[in-house]
Design a protein around this motif. Structure first.
Motif, short mmCIF file in Angstrom:
data_model
loop_
_atom_site.label_atom_id
_atom_site.label_comp_id
_atom_site.label_asym_id
_atom_site.label_seq_id
_atom_site.Cartn_x
_atom_site.Cartn_y
_atom_site.Cartn_z
N ARG A 144 1.11 -1.24 -0.20
CA ARG A 144 -0.10 -0.22 -0.05
C ARG A 144 0.87 1.44 0.23
O ARG A 144 0.69 2.29 -0.71
N THR A 145 2.12 1.08 1.02
CA THR A 145 2.89 2.03 0.36
C THR A 145 3.47 2.86 -0.30
O THR A 145 4.07 3.73 -1.18
N ALA A 146 3.48 1.24 -0.85
CA ALA A 146 5.01 1.19 -2.55
C ALA A 146 4.12 1.76 -3.57
O ALA A 146 4.42 2.65 -4.26
N ASN A 147 2.45 2.03 -3.47
CA ASN A 147 1.25 1.98 -4.14
C ASN A 147 0.91 3.56 -3.95
O ASN A 147 1.45 4.56 -5.29
N PHE A 148 1.16 3.78 -3.42
CA PHE A 148 1.34 5.04 -2.69
C PHE A 148 1.58 6.46 -3.32
O PHE A 148 2.17 7.23 -4.18
N VAL A 149 3.42 6.15 -2.69
CA VAL A 149 3.94 6.95 -3.47
C VAL A 149 4.84 6.75 -5.35
O VAL A 149 4.72 8.13 -5.20
N GLN A 150 4.02 5.55 -5.74
CA GLN A 150 4.68 4.83 -7.60
C GLN A 150 3.27 6.41 -7.71
O GLN A 150 3.22 6.68 -8.53
N LEU A 151 2.25 6.03 -7.43
CA LEU A 151 0.98 6.65 -7.88
C LEU A 151 1.05 8.27 -7.80
O LEU A 151 0.41 9.21 -8.82
N ALA A 152 1.21 8.32 -6.63
CA ALA A 152 1.49 9.72 -6.12
C ALA A 152 3.03 10.63 -7.32
O ALA A 152 2.55 11.71 -8.05
N ALA A 153 3.76 9.79 -7.82
CA ALA A 153 4.89 10.42 -8.44
C ALA A 153 4.28 10.56 -9.62
O ALA A 153 4.60 11.73 -10.76
N ALA A 154 3.53 9.57 -10.15
CA ALA A 154 2.89 9.70 -11.41
C ALA A 154 2.39 10.64 -12.20
O ALA A 154 1.71 11.37 -12.85
N PHE A 155 1.53 11.00 -10.68
CA PHE A 155 -0.02 12.22 -11.25
C PHE A 155 0.86 13.71 -10.91
O PHE A 155 0.14 13.64 -11.44
N VAL A 156 1.34 13.88 -10.81
CA VAL A 156 2.48 14.71 -10.52
C VAL A 156 3.40 15.25 -11.60
O VAL A 156 3.17 16.22 -12.96
N VAL A 157 3.04 13.96 -12.63
CA VAL A 157 4.12 13.92 -14.20
C VAL A 157 2.73 14.80 -15.70
O VAL A 157 2.74 14.94 -15.79
N THR A 158 1.34 13.52 -14.52
CA THR A 158 0.53 13.42 -15.46
C THR A 158 -0.69 14.63 -15.69
O THR A 158 -1.40 14.60 -16.50
N LEU A 159 -0.39 15.30 -14.55
CA LEU A 159 -1.75 16.20 -13.98
C LEU A 159 -1.49 17.43 -15.13
O LEU A 159 -2.66 17.79 -15.19
N PRO A 160 -0.72 17.69 -15.32
CA PRO A 160 0.14 18.76 -16.21
C PRO A 160 -0.62 18.52 -17.63
O PRO A 160 -1.56 19.21 -18.44
N LEU A 161 0.30 17.21 -18.11
CA LEU A 161 -0.76 17.07 -19.75
C LEU A 161 -2.00 16.64 -19.26
O LEU A 161 -2.24 17.17 -20.47
N ALA A 162 -2.77 16.16 -18.01
CA ALA A 162 -4.33 16.40 -18.24
C ALA A 162 -5.07 17.53 -17.99
O ALA A 162 -5.88 18.03 -19.05
N LEU A 163 -4.45 18.35 -18.21
CA LEU A 163 -5.09 19.60 -17.71
C LEU A 163 -4.96 20.29 -19.54
O LEU A 163 -5.71 21.44 -19.75
N ILE A 164 -3.43 19.93 -20.09
CA ILE A 164 -3.87 20.91 -21.63
C ILE A 164 -3.82 19.60 -22.42
O ILE A 164 -4.35 20.08 -23.57
N GLU A 165 -4.97 18.55 -21.48
CA GLU A 165 -5.60 17.72 -23.27
C GLU A 165 -6.81 18.16 -23.38
O GLU A 165 -8.07 18.84 -22.73
N ARG A 166 -7.24 18.27 -25.05
CA ARG A 166 -8.20 18.82 -25.17
C ARG A 166 -8.77 17.24 -25.71
O ARG A 166 -8.97 16.39 -26.28
N GLY A 167 -10.34 18.24 -26.19
CA GLY A 167 -11.43 17.23 -25.98
C GLY A 167 -12.52 16.97 -25.21
O GLY A 167 -12.49 17.11 -23.71
N ALA A 168 -13.83 16.73 -25.44
CA ALA A 168 -14.91 17.05 -24.75
C ALA A 168 -15.21 15.95 -23.51
O ALA A 168 -14.85 14.86 -23.63
N TRP A 169 -14.99 16.09 -22.43
CA TRP A 169 -16.20 14.72 -21.66
C TRP A 169 -16.97 14.63 -21.80
O TRP A 169 -18.19 14.71 -20.58
N ASP A 170 -17.02 12.69 -22.17
CA ASP A 170 -19.21 12.97 -22.01
C ASP A 170 -19.32 12.04 -20.89
O ASP A 170 -19.14 10.95 -21.02
N MET A 171 -19.91 12.09 -19.72
CA MET A 171 -19.89 11.46 -18.67
C MET A 171 -21.44 10.60 -18.47
O MET A 171 -21.94 11.59 -18.82
#
Length: 211
Positions: A113-140
């Motif tokens: 659980r600790t390993a997952n938290f650390v690894q996903l947090a590191a991935a989140f830091v990198v992917t969040l800026p990319l997600a914010l500039i992603e273009r396209g509709a979000w159809d929930m």
């Protein structure tokens, strides 16, 4: 976390979005066990403390890749292959390979659980800026929510937890060779859920991969 989650998954899905067929990407990423074995063999040749790959293991790796080719071969060429999306697929392959080898060698065993938290947090830091500039509709809608829930809870949390435990307890080449089973399992699930045909070649590939 950066390599296995952000690099591998990000590269895989970016390649698919860029137009390359999912079967082609699966085949490229399916080279991971072979790359892992090549690295371990090269290390064994220069270091007495490294684990070498036996001939029987090499035979198994090659048979597994041959089975993988039979399973996804009919999907090759589905989608245009360009230098850009091919580079993304190769980036995904290198990310999962290097991430697995790094984790096996340098990451000390700890609570998953600790390993997952650390690894996903590191991935989140990198992917969040990319997600914010992603273009396209979000159809929930319900299908999207279900697919995202499966991806997050089962694939990312469940799958990565099992992968981490396997890396802790087994040799890297043996662990990565299990990934050969993903396309055959997907083919069987697609047959059961969506009625996709299982040809004789696909069945032969599933049997060969399992062997």
């Amino acid at each position: 976390g950066l390599l296995i989650h952000a690099g591998y998954l990000g590269g895989f899905w970016s390649a698919v979005k860029a137009g390359i067929g999912a079967g082609t990407v699966a085949l490229i990423v399916g080279l991971q066990p072979v790359l892992t074995a090549l690295w371990l063999s090269a290390r064994a040749a220069t270091s007495d403390g490294a684990h070498s790959i036996a001939r029987r293991q090499w035979l198994g790796l090659l048979l597994g890749f041959a089975g993988l080719l039979l399973v996804v071969g009919h999907k090759l060429g589905v989608g245009e292959v360009t230098r850009g999306n091919l580079a993304l697929a190769v980036f995904a392959l290198l990310s999962i390979t290097i991430g697995t080898l790094y984790q096996k060698r340098f990451v000390a065993p700890c609570d998953v659980r600790t390993a997952n938290f650390v690894q996903l947090a590191a991935a989140f830091v990198v992917t969040l800026p990319l997600a914010l500039i992603e273009r396209g509709a979000w159809d929930m809608h319900s299908e999207l929510i279900g697919a995202m829930a499966w991806s997050v809870l089962v694939l990312t949390l469940g799958g990565s937890s099992m992968f981490y435990l396997l890396i802790q307890r087994g040799a890297a080449a043996k662990v990565t060779s299990l990934l050969y089973l993903v396309p055959p399992c997907t083919a069987v699930m697609a047959w059961a859920l969506f009625g996709e045909a299982l040809s004789a070649l696909v069945l032969a590939g599933i049997a060969l991969t399992a062997i």
